[in-house]
Design a protein around this motif. Structure first.
Motif, PDB file in Angstrom:
ATOM      1  N   MET A 196     -39.114 -35.752   7.821  1.00  0.00           N
ATOM      2  CA  MET A 196     -40.196 -34.438   8.348  1.00  0.00           C
ATOM      3  C   MET A 196     -41.396 -35.382   8.941  1.00  0.00           C
ATOM      4  N   GLY A 197     -42.001 -34.668   9.818  1.00  0.00           N
ATOM      5  CA  GLY A 197     -43.141 -35.179  10.289  1.00  0.00           C
ATOM      6  C   GLY A 197     -44.096 -34.084  10.850  1.00  0.00           C
ATOM      7  N   SER A 198     -45.242 -34.636  11.057  1.00  0.00           N
ATOM      8  CA  SER A 198     -46.320 -33.620  11.503  1.00  0.00           C
ATOM      9  C   SER A 198     -46.841 -33.663  12.627  1.00  0.00           C
ATOM     10  N   ARG A 199     -46.546 -32.402  13.650  1.00  0.00           N
ATOM     11  CA  ARG A 199     -47.028 -32.552  14.902  1.00  0.00           C
ATOM     12  C   ARG A 199     -48.598 -31.886  14.805  1.00  0.00           C
ATOM     13  N   VAL A 220     -26.500 -38.449  16.243  1.00  0.00           N
ATOM     14  CA  VAL A 220     -26.725 -36.970  16.738  1.00  0.00           C
ATOM     15  C   VAL A 220     -27.874 -36.573  16.063  1.00  0.00           C
ATOM     16  N   ARG A 221     -29.110 -36.131  16.587  1.00  0.00           N
ATOM     17  CA  ARG A 221     -30.264 -35.671  15.833  1.00  0.00           C
ATOM     18  C   ARG A 221     -30.403 -34.163  15.854  1.00  0.00           C
ATOM     19  N   VAL A 222     -30.468 -33.363  14.731  1.00  0.00           N
ATOM     20  CA  VAL A 222     -30.516 -32.041  14.663  1.00  0.00           C
ATOM     21  C   VAL A 222     -31.762 -31.668  13.935  1.00  0.00           C
ATOM     22  N   GLY A 223     -32.774 -31.022  14.756  1.00  0.00           N
ATOM     23  CA  GLY A 223     -33.899 -30.911  14.362  1.00  0.00           C
ATOM     24  C   GLY A 223     -34.886 -29.805  14.942  1.00  0.00           C
ATOM     25  N   GLY A 224     -36.100 -29.679  14.584  1.00  0.00           N
ATOM     26  CA  GLY A 224     -37.024 -28.602  15.190  1.00  0.00           C
ATOM     27  C   GLY A 224     -37.676 -27.853  13.995  1.00  0.00           C
ATOM     28  N   ALA A 225     -37.699 -26.522  14.308  1.00  0.00           N
ATOM     29  CA  ALA A 225     -38.323 -25.538  13.489  1.00  0.00           C
ATOM     30  C   ALA A 225     -39.940 -25.929  13.382  1.00  0.00           C
ATOM     31  N   ILE A 273     -54.162 -28.201  13.627  1.00  0.00           N
ATOM     32  CA  ILE A 273     -53.667 -28.259  12.274  1.00  0.00           C
ATOM     33  C   ILE A 273     -52.205 -29.107  12.348  1.00  0.00           C
ATOM     34  N   ALA A 274     -51.718 -29.264  11.149  1.00  0.00           N
ATOM     35  CA  ALA A 274     -50.524 -30.192  11.080  1.00  0.00           C
ATOM     36  C   ALA A 274     -49.278 -28.976  11.085  1.00  0.00           C
ATOM     37  N   GLU A 275     -48.361 -29.143  12.057  1.00  0.00           N
ATOM     38  CA  GLU A 275     -47.180 -28.382  12.185  1.00  0.00           C
ATOM     39  C   GLU A 275     -46.189 -29.272  11.823  1.00  0.00           C
ATOM     40  N   ARG A 276     -45.311 -29.019  10.675  1.00  0.00           N
ATOM     41  CA  ARG A 276     -44.470 -29.847  10.296  1.00  0.00           C
ATOM     42  C   ARG A 276     -43.121 -29.688  11.082  1.00  0.00           C
ATOM     43  N   GLY A 277     -42.167 -30.728  11.346  1.00  0.00           N
ATOM     44  CA  GLY A 277     -40.970 -30.595  11.890  1.00  0.00           C
ATOM     45  C   GLY A 277     -39.908 -31.270  11.147  1.00  0.00           C
ATOM     46  N   TYR A 278     -38.803 -30.667  10.948  1.00  0.00           N
ATOM     47  CA  TYR A 278     -37.826 -31.340   9.962  1.00  0.00           C
ATOM     48  C   TYR A 278     -36.619 -31.530  11.086  1.00  0.00           C
ATOM     49  N   ASN A 279     -35.661 -32.842  10.737  1.00  0.00           N
ATOM     50  CA  ASN A 279     -34.510 -33.410  11.152  1.00  0.00           C
ATOM     51  C   ASN A 279     -33.774 -33.759  10.432  1.00  0.00           C
ATOM     52  N   THR A 280     -32.509 -33.947  10.991  1.00  0.00           N
ATOM     53  CA  THR A 280     -31.406 -34.792  10.288  1.00  0.00           C
ATOM     54  C   THR A 280     -30.706 -35.771  11.476  1.00  0.00           C
ATOM     55  N   ARG A 335     -35.134 -26.905   4.721  1.00  0.00           N
ATOM     56  CA  ARG A 335     -35.420 -26.508   6.254  1.00  0.00           C
ATOM     57  C   ARG A 335     -34.080 -27.458   7.160  1.00  0.00           C
ATOM     58  N   SER A 336     -34.174 -28.674   6.685  1.00  0.00           N
ATOM     59  CA  SER A 336     -33.430 -29.488   7.542  1.00  0.00           C
ATOM     60  C   SER A 336     -31.705 -29.239   7.224  1.00  0.00           C
ATOM     61  N   GLN A 337     -31.639 -28.969   6.011  1.00  0.00           N
ATOM     62  CA  GLN A 337     -30.086 -28.586   5.515  1.00  0.00           C
ATOM     63  C   GLN A 337     -29.516 -27.228   6.210  1.00  0.00           C
ATOM     64  N   HIS A 338     -30.687 -26.375   6.152  1.00  0.00           N
ATOM     65  CA  HIS A 338     -30.401 -25.103   6.759  1.00  0.00           C
ATOM     66  C   HIS A 338     -29.976 -25.150   8.220  1.00  0.00           C
ATOM     67  N   MET A 339     -30.884 -25.940   8.923  1.00  0.00           N
ATOM     68  CA  MET A 339     -30.706 -26.244  10.429  1.00  0.00           C
ATOM     69  C   MET A 339     -29.125 -26.935  10.572  1.00  0.00           C
ATOM     70  N   LEU A 340     -28.878 -27.955   9.977  1.00  0.00           N
ATOM     71  CA  LEU A 340     -27.780 -28.582   9.995  1.00  0.00           C
ATOM     72  C   LEU A 340     -26.446 -27.885   9.773  1.00  0.00           C
ATOM     73  N   ALA A 341     -26.423 -26.841   8.636  1.00  0.00           N
ATOM     74  CA  ALA A 341     -25.558 -25.937   8.440  1.00  0.00           C
ATOM     75  C   ALA A 341     -25.359 -25.049   9.573  1.00  0.00           C
ATOM     76  N   LYS A 342     -26.359 -24.562  10.505  1.00  0.00           N
ATOM     77  CA  LYS A 342     -26.034 -23.785  11.367  1.00  0.00           C
ATOM     78  C   LYS A 342     -25.469 -24.584  12.613  1.00  0.00           C
ATOM     79  N   ALA A 343     -26.011 -25.716  12.856  1.00  0.00           N
ATOM     80  CA  ALA A 343     -25.402 -26.534  13.850  1.00  0.00           C
ATOM     81  C   ALA A 343     -23.805 -27.016  13.669  1.00  0.00           C
ATOM     82  N   ALA A 344     -23.499 -27.167  12.364  1.00  0.00           N
ATOM     83  CA  ALA A 344     -22.120 -27.207  12.135  1.00  0.00           C
ATOM     84  C   ALA A 344     -21.221 -26.002  12.399  1.00  0.00           C
TER      85      ALA A 344
END
Length: 417
Positions: free
Chosen positions: A353-356, A310-315, A274-281, A329-338
């Motif tokens: 966003m990309g698909s693994r 600096v790349r903030v990403g995953g999930a 399957i495609a598992e999406r990842g997000y980053n900023t 999702r990427s915005q949520h990770m970025l807020a946590k990183a801050a």
């Protein structure tokens, strides 16, 4: 007008880091290689990943602990693992296999297989980087796995014991040791584990394109086109493209990431891919004085120093290609990183966003097609495509050249499900 027909030694389907690395190694071994990519080279997961050679990452996502975490995560649309409600029925067969793969005996087997593959990957990565002249793209700064409590740290120890069996070096740090390796973090992080053998690249797409240039220097031909069919069997395999062109080859390597499933099924390998999406900023250069990659395991994301910033990403978001993109999702990770990195400058970031390509047991598919032994399948690496690219290239080359692979390939066989 007669449709074009080309004969070659090897056709590789897929222009991501797996296909490009295999192309380089096969050309280096004297094979005439044509690589087919439907779009731009290294423009999917190979473009926007976290940029790590994560050789110590041998534990599968499917593990006993996930049985307790997953329900909570799945109920949080912005959590480390998410399934949009409309995708749940489509994903049910994959999820059942995923939970089966989390049983203790299966986890042990998966970790052993991943450990063997990643050990090979560390050696082959050094060799490929040297052969292709890629040293300028690789950083050997190590990584820091961060913990917010003694309980979280203690829960990680079993995993580190697994890694120790495979000779993976690491050092557990207290808060003072953490601050020495990465100043400027929130005091809520009280422990860390430093992995000196973890490496990153200056930019994952730049690295992949450098592999492509090295392969082309050795004679690899890159063609743009959509593969409509692979006809395996006999002395020559047929690869048909839109527009009517046909490529004939003694061997075909299918390395098209999450787009591999349909072609694999036509060759007798009905794999649960399957495609598992990842997000980053990706933030601007100078956004934070980041010394090395930081892993916020409890929150499902990493922060990586790249040449451009600096790349903030995953999930992980399990969804079909047609599902709407959710940049919350990427915005949520970025807020946590801050919050975790006071002083992080978050303005001017670029979202992606990309698909693994994801398999239920976290192991890739590497092996011969059930119906055509000269069609080799090489996909499904999940979060470890860059990490395992050089090892997969070595294994694919061994299969093409009829050499004995350096590790047991049975855990990665296409028909294991």
């Amino acid at each position: 007008m007669t449709a074009e027909h080309v004969e070659t030694d090897v056709v590789i389907v897929g222009g991501g880091i797996i296909g490009l690395s295999a192309a380089f190694r096969l050309a280096e071994a004297g094979r005439k290689v044509v690589l087919v990519e439907r779009g731009e080279l290294a423009n999917e997961a190979s473009r926007g990943n976290a940029g790590a050679f994560a050789f110590s990452d041998i534990l599968p996502l499917a593990s006993p602990g996930i049985l307790f975490k997953a329900p909570k995560w799945l109920l949080d649309p912005l959590g480390p693992l998410a399934i949009p409600p409309r995708e749940a029925l489509y994903l049910l067969p994959w999820l059942l296999r995923f939970f089966r793969a989390s049983l203790p005996d299966r986890v042990e087997a998966s970790a052993a297989a991943q450990g063997a593959l990643n050990t090979l990957a560390a050696r082959e990565c050094d060799s490929l980087v040297a052969s292709a002249g890629l040293g300028a793209f690789v950083r050997a700064d190590g990584s820091l796995q961060l913990y917010e409590s003694d309980g979280e740290f203690r829960a990680s120890l079993e995993g580190w014991a697994w890694r120790e069996r495979y000779g993976i070096a690491f050092e557990h740090l207290d808060q003072r040791g953490l601050a020495e390796l990465q100043p400027g973090l929130s005091p809520q992080f009280i422990r860390a584990t430093f992995v000196p053998g973890w490496k990153t690249v200056t930019d994952p797409r730049d690295y992949a394109l450098a592999v492509a240039r090295a392969a082309e220097t050795l004679g690899v031909e890159v063609r743009r086109g959509e593969v409509t069919a692979i006809i395996g069997g006999g002395d020559l395999q047929q690869v048909r493209l839109t527009g009517g062109a046909t490529l004939s080859a003694r061997h075909v390597v299918l390395a098209a990431g999450p787009w591999s499933r349909g072609l694999a099924a036509s060759l007798g390998a009905d794999v649960p891919l399957i495609a598992e999406r990842g997000y980053n900023t990706t933030l601007l250069a100078g956004a934070f004085d980041l010394k090395r990659q930081l892993i916020f395991g409890g929150h499902g994301f990493v922060v990586t120093p790249l040449a451009q910033g600096v790349r903030v990403g995953g999930a992980s978001e399990l969804a079909r290609f047609s599902a709407p993109v959710n940049f919350r999702r990427s915005q949520h990770m970025l807020a946590k990183a801050a919050r975790f990195m006071p002083g992080l400058r978050t303005e001017g970031g670029v979202e992606w966003m990309g698909s693994r390509p994801s398999m239920p047991d976290s192991l890739p598919v590497i092996g011969r097609s059930p119906r055509a032994r000269n069609v080799i399948l090489a996909f499904g690496h999940g979060h470890l495509g860059l990490t395992q690219s050089a090892a997969t290239a070595r294994l694919v080359t061994d299969l093409v050249l009829e050499r004995q692979p350096p590790i047991d390939l049975s855990p990665f066989r296409p028909d294991r499900f």
